[in-house]
Each structure stands twice: as C-alpha cells, then as structure tokens.
Scaffold this motif. Structure first.
Motif, PDB file in Angstrom:
ATOM      1  N   LEU A  57       0.865  -1.184   0.000  1.00 44.51           N
ATOM      2  CA  LEU A  57       0.000   0.000   0.000  1.00 44.51           C
ATOM      3  C   LEU A  57       0.895   1.226   0.000  1.00 44.51           C
ATOM      4  O   LEU A  57       1.722   1.390   0.898  1.00 44.51           O
ATOM      5  N   ASP A  58       0.745   2.079  -1.007  1.00 43.91           N
ATOM      6  CA  ASP A  58       1.518   3.319  -1.095  1.00 43.91           C
ATOM      7  C   ASP A  58       0.562   4.490  -0.875  1.00 43.91           C
ATOM      8  O   ASP A  58      -0.224   4.827  -1.760  1.00 43.91           O
ATOM      9  N   VAL A  59       0.640   5.085   0.307  1.00 35.45           N
ATOM     10  CA  VAL A  59      -0.257   6.186   0.672  1.00 35.45           C
ATOM     11  C   VAL A  59       0.364   7.517   0.264  1.00 35.45           C
ATOM     12  O   VAL A  59       1.582   7.685   0.300  1.00 35.45           O
ATOM     13  N   GLY A  62       0.729  10.271  -4.879  1.00 35.63           N
ATOM     14  CA  GLY A  62       1.033  11.399  -5.760  1.00 35.63           C
ATOM     15  C   GLY A  62       1.042  11.014  -7.223  1.00 35.63           C
ATOM     16  O   GLY A  62       0.091  10.419  -7.724  1.00 35.63           O
ATOM     17  N   THR A  63       2.140  11.319  -7.904  1.00 38.91           N
ATOM     18  CA  THR A  63       2.246  10.992  -9.324  1.00 38.91           C
ATOM     19  C   THR A  63       2.834   9.601  -9.550  1.00 38.91           C
ATOM     20  O   THR A  63       3.204   9.260 -10.669  1.00 38.91           O
ATOM     21  N   GLY A  64       2.937   8.820  -8.481  1.00 33.31           N
ATOM     22  CA  GLY A  64       3.226   7.397  -8.629  1.00 33.31           C
ATOM     23  C   GLY A  64       4.680   6.982  -8.708  1.00 33.31           C
ATOM     24  O   GLY A  64       4.963   5.804  -8.972  1.00 33.31           O
ATOM     25  N   ASP A  65       5.621   7.880  -8.438  1.00 31.64           N
ATOM     26  CA  ASP A  65       7.032   7.518  -8.612  1.00 31.64           C
ATOM     27  C   ASP A  65       7.441   6.320  -7.756  1.00 31.64           C
ATOM     28  O   ASP A  65       8.106   5.400  -8.233  1.00 31.64           O
ATOM     29  N   LEU A  66       7.073   6.336  -6.469  1.00 34.57           N
ATOM     30  CA  LEU A  66       7.481   5.233  -5.601  1.00 34.57           C
ATOM     31  C   LEU A  66       6.732   3.955  -5.950  1.00 34.57           C
ATOM     32  O   LEU A  66       7.330   2.869  -5.985  1.00 34.57           O
ATOM     33  N   ALA A  67       5.445   4.054  -6.225  1.00 38.74           N
ATOM     34  CA  ALA A  67       4.674   2.864  -6.600  1.00 38.74           C
ATOM     35  C   ALA A  67       5.261   2.205  -7.839  1.00 38.74           C
ATOM     36  O   ALA A  67       5.396   0.973  -7.905  1.00 38.74           O
ATOM     37  N   ILE A  68       5.627   3.009  -8.817  1.00 43.67           N
ATOM     38  CA  ILE A  68       6.215   2.484 -10.054  1.00 43.67           C
ATOM     39  C   ILE A  68       7.569   1.835  -9.771  1.00 43.67           C
ATOM     40  O   ILE A  68       7.867   0.738 -10.267  1.00 43.67           O
ATOM     41  N   ALA A  69       8.390   2.495  -8.973  1.00 42.78           N
ATOM     42  CA  ALA A  69       9.712   1.949  -8.658  1.00 42.78           C
ATOM     43  C   ALA A  69       9.604   0.608  -7.943  1.00 42.78           C
ATOM     44  O   ALA A  69      10.361  -0.330  -8.224  1.00 42.78           O
ATOM     45  N   MET A  70       8.646   0.486  -7.028  1.00 41.82           N
ATOM     46  CA  MET A  70       8.488  -0.780  -6.302  1.00 41.82           C
ATOM     47  C   MET A  70       7.959  -1.874  -7.214  1.00 41.82           C
ATOM     48  O   MET A  70       8.419  -3.026  -7.151  1.00 41.82           O
ATOM     49  N   ALA A  71       6.993  -1.551  -8.067  1.00 40.56           N
ATOM     50  CA  ALA A  71       6.444  -2.553  -8.971  1.00 40.56           C
ATOM     51  C   ALA A  71       7.491  -3.042  -9.969  1.00 40.56           C
ATOM     52  O   ALA A  71       7.521  -4.223 -10.330  1.00 40.56           O
ATOM     53  N   ARG A  72       8.345  -2.151 -10.428  1.00 42.18           N
ATOM     54  CA  ARG A  72       9.403  -2.548 -11.357  1.00 42.18           C
ATOM     55  C   ARG A  72      10.422  -3.470 -10.701  1.00 42.18           C
ATOM     56  O   ARG A  72      10.887  -4.432 -11.315  1.00 42.18           O
ATOM     57  N   VAL A  79       0.671  -3.373  -6.137  1.00 42.12           N
ATOM     58  CA  VAL A  79       0.726  -2.114  -5.397  1.00 42.12           C
ATOM     59  C   VAL A  79      -0.608  -1.384  -5.525  1.00 42.12           C
ATOM     60  O   VAL A  79      -1.125  -1.208  -6.640  1.00 42.12           O
ATOM     61  N   LEU A  80      -1.141  -0.953  -4.382  1.00 40.99           N
ATOM     62  CA  LEU A  80      -2.300  -0.067  -4.353  1.00 40.99           C
ATOM     63  C   LEU A  80      -1.806   1.313  -3.962  1.00 40.99           C
ATOM     64  O   LEU A  80      -1.267   1.504  -2.863  1.00 40.99           O
ATOM     65  N   GLY A  81      -1.957   2.276  -4.852  1.00 43.20           N
ATOM     66  CA  GLY A  81      -1.577   3.648  -4.559  1.00 43.20           C
ATOM     67  C   GLY A  81      -2.806   4.480  -4.264  1.00 43.20           C
ATOM     68  O   GLY A  81      -3.774   4.468  -5.032  1.00 43.20           O
ATOM     69  N   VAL A  82      -2.784   5.202  -3.154  1.00 46.53           N
ATOM     70  CA  VAL A  82      -3.930   5.989  -2.705  1.00 46.53           C
ATOM     71  C   VAL A  82      -3.512   7.442  -2.536  1.00 46.53           C
ATOM     72  O   VAL A  82      -2.429   7.725  -2.011  1.00 46.53           O
ATOM     73  N   GLY A 103      -1.399  -3.575 -14.836  1.00 40.78           N
ATOM     74  CA  GLY A 103      -1.873  -4.860 -14.322  1.00 40.78           C
ATOM     75  C   GLY A 103      -1.452  -5.119 -12.885  1.00 40.78           C
ATOM     76  O   GLY A 103      -2.041  -5.966 -12.204  1.00 40.78           O
ATOM     77  N   ARG A 104      -0.442  -4.374 -12.408  1.00 36.20           N
ATOM     78  CA  ARG A 104       0.063  -4.617 -11.050  1.00 36.20           C
ATOM     79  C   ARG A 104      -0.007  -3.399 -10.144  1.00 36.20           C
ATOM     80  O   ARG A 104       0.270  -3.497  -8.955  1.00 36.20           O
ATOM     81  N   ILE A 105      -0.349  -2.250 -10.685  1.00 33.46           N
ATOM     82  CA  ILE A 105      -0.530  -1.053  -9.869  1.00 33.46           C
ATOM     83  C   ILE A 105      -1.961  -0.567 -10.028  1.00 33.46           C
ATOM     84  O   ILE A 105      -2.415  -0.304 -11.141  1.00 33.46           O
ATOM     85  N   VAL A 106      -2.672  -0.464  -8.939  1.00 30.54           N
ATOM     86  CA  VAL A 106      -4.027   0.098  -8.920  1.00 30.54           C
ATOM     87  C   VAL A 106      -3.956   1.427  -8.200  1.00 30.54           C
ATOM     88  O   VAL A 106      -3.366   1.527  -7.109  1.00 30.54           O
ATOM     89  N   LEU A 107      -4.526   2.466  -8.786  1.00 26.94           N
ATOM     90  CA  LEU A 107      -4.512   3.802  -8.204  1.00 26.94           C
ATOM     91  C   LEU A 107      -5.934   4.212  -7.843  1.00 26.94           C
ATOM     92  O   LEU A 107      -6.845   4.073  -8.659  1.00 26.94           O
ATOM     93  N   ASP A 108      -6.092   4.719  -6.638  1.00 25.56           N
ATOM     94  CA  ASP A 108      -7.441   4.999  -6.156  1.00 25.56           C
ATOM     95  C   ASP A 108      -7.452   6.265  -5.313  1.00 25.56           C
ATOM     96  O   ASP A 108      -6.505   6.539  -4.563  1.00 25.56           O
ATOM     97  N   HIS A 109      -8.525   7.017  -5.443  1.00 28.77           N
ATOM     98  CA  HIS A 109      -8.725   8.190  -4.592  1.00 28.77           C
ATOM     99  C   HIS A 109      -9.056   7.713  -3.188  1.00 28.77           C
ATOM    100  O   HIS A 109      -9.879   6.823  -2.999  1.00 28.77           O
ATOM    101  N   GLY A 110      -8.377   8.269  -2.181  1.00 27.04           N
ATOM    102  CA  GLY A 110      -8.639   7.810  -0.827  1.00 27.04           C
ATOM    103  C   GLY A 110      -7.998   8.689   0.222  1.00 27.04           C
ATOM    104  O   GLY A 110      -7.158   9.550  -0.069  1.00 27.04           O
ATOM    105  N   ASP A 111      -8.395   8.457   1.456  1.00 21.79           N
ATOM    106  CA  ASP A 111      -7.980   9.243   2.615  1.00 21.79           C
ATOM    107  C   ASP A 111      -7.300   8.303   3.603  1.00 21.79           C
ATOM    108  O   ASP A 111      -7.879   7.287   4.014  1.00 21.79           O
TER     109      ASP A 111
END
Length: 238
Positions: A57-59, A62-72, A79-82, A103-111
């Motif tokens: 879970l990547d809280v 933002g623009t997904g830099d860390l989520a992308i780096a981890m998935a790669r 990875v779920l990015g919120v 297919g491996r990163i889902v991005l969602d609006h959340g608090d």
C-alpha cells in the motif's frame, strides 16, 4: 499548518494544493531537489524488497514515482496507490500505463484516515513525502497499523531539518528563499511552495516521530538519516 489558511480543513486545502500543482509537480520535484529524491526512493525500494511483499500500500502516492519503482523492482508484488488528489492520480495513471504496469498497480482516490483496505491485509505500507500532509498525523499512522499484517512493515520517507548548524543554514536559505520563488513561478502557486518547505519545519523531529509511530502500534522503530539529515527513512514493524 495549512497551505492557504482558509476556513477549509487541512485535508481539503492539501487536496486543492496538489490539484493545482499536479501538472508541474514532477518537473519541479526533480529539478528543485537536483534529483536526489530519486536516490532516496531507491533506498526505500531496497528496504521494501527485503520483506519480499506480495501486497504493498503506497499512501499519498502522488504521481506514482514510488509505486512504479516498487512494482518494477518487486515483480511478484501488487501495489495499491492511494491519494487525495485526483489530478495527481491522473498524472500517475498515465505514467503507470506508459510503463505497462497497469496490471500490477491500482490507483485509487482515498484518505489515509479512512482507508478502504481490509484489516491485516497488507505486507508493506509506504509513504513518500506525504506524511507531513496528513490531516491528522496520529490517526493516519493508526490506520496504517490497522491494514498491515502482523510482522508487516511501514516505511516512510520524509524531509527533516539537518542537524549540522552550518549545513542547516545553507539548506534553509535555499528551502525558504529560493525554492518558493522558482516553484511559485513555474507552478503559478507560490503559496504551495511556501507551505511545502515550511511544513518540514513544523513536522516532528525524528525522535518524536519515532515515539508517535510506537504509540500508533509499531515496534522496532528506526530512523535512517539521508543526505546529512535532509530526509529520514522511518521504519516500523506491526
């Protein structure tokens, strides 16, 4: 503190601020940090890799830099990015799709205070440069603890104030005098680039933040200084 000091809550102002600066965020983030933020994220990814996570879970993604780096780097992980800001997520979605990672990163609006994530379902929770923007810091940390499985890790990358007096003076001159001018000129939102560095000064010092991690339900909490204390990587075990 809040970005615009209106009658809105901090959470609402933070959402508005990131919506405003989303189009130029990556350009300014990498340019103003001289790309050292990329190095810090690589350090976070190495720490996360050691856990061999399946669900991340990547809280405040933002623009997904860390989520992308981890998935790669961690090919078996999902990875779920919120994030609060839809415009930041729009930028992240384009980047994720361009890299074939949708297919491996889902991005969602959340608090972060009210995550739509099952209890004890996540192996690792990460936050990069977002924890100081939480509306309620302690509530957000408790929610991260809730969604992590026993033995899971939280890994938080956040700015801090250098301890060396001379280096801190130089750092703060750049941060408080130069950065807002450039950031405001390019993004057309100077208040945002005054708030972002000022919020670092108001954020708890490393020792205090570690205590708050422990109070939220984590143990074996540690802080790893980055680049002479410009940033810290905080690690805690659920």
């Amino acid at each position: 503190m809040k970005p615009y000091n209106t009658d809105q809550s901090k959470k609402e102002e933070v959402r508005e601020m990131f919506d405003n600066i989303a189009p130029k965020y990556d350009l300014l983030n990498h340019t103003l940090s001289m790309s050292i933020d990329r190095l810090w994220r690589r350090h976070v990814v190495k720490i996360v890799c050691r856990v061999k996570p399946r669900r991340i879970l990547d809280v405040a993604t933002g623009t997904g830099d860390l989520a992308i780096a981890m998935a790669r780097r961690i090919r078996e992980a999902h990875v779920l990015g919120v994030d609060l800001s839809e415009r930041m997520l729009d930028v992240a979605r384009r980047k994720v799709e361009a890299r074939g990672l949708d297919g491996r990163i889902v991005l969602d609006h959340g608090d972060v205070e009210h995550l739509d994530v099952a209890t004890a379902s996540v192996d690792v929770a990460t936050v990069a440069f977002g924890v100081r923007n939480f509306g309620d810091l302690d509530a957000g940390l408790r929610e991260l603890a809730r969604v992590l499985r026993p033995g899971g890790r939280v890994v938080i990358l956040e700015f801090s104030r250098p301890s060396n007096p001379l280096f801190r003076t130089l750092y703060e001159f750049y941060t408080y005098r130069i950065l807002p001018r450039i950031g405001g000129m390019v993004s057309h939102d100077r208040r945002a680039y005054e708030y972002l560095p000022a919020s670092v000064g108001e954020f708890p010092r490393p020792a205090e933040f570690l205590r708050r991690l422990e109070a939220a339900g984590f143990h074996d909490c540690k802080a790893r200084s980055q680049s002479c204390g410009i940033a810290q990587i905080y690690i805690g075990v659920r």
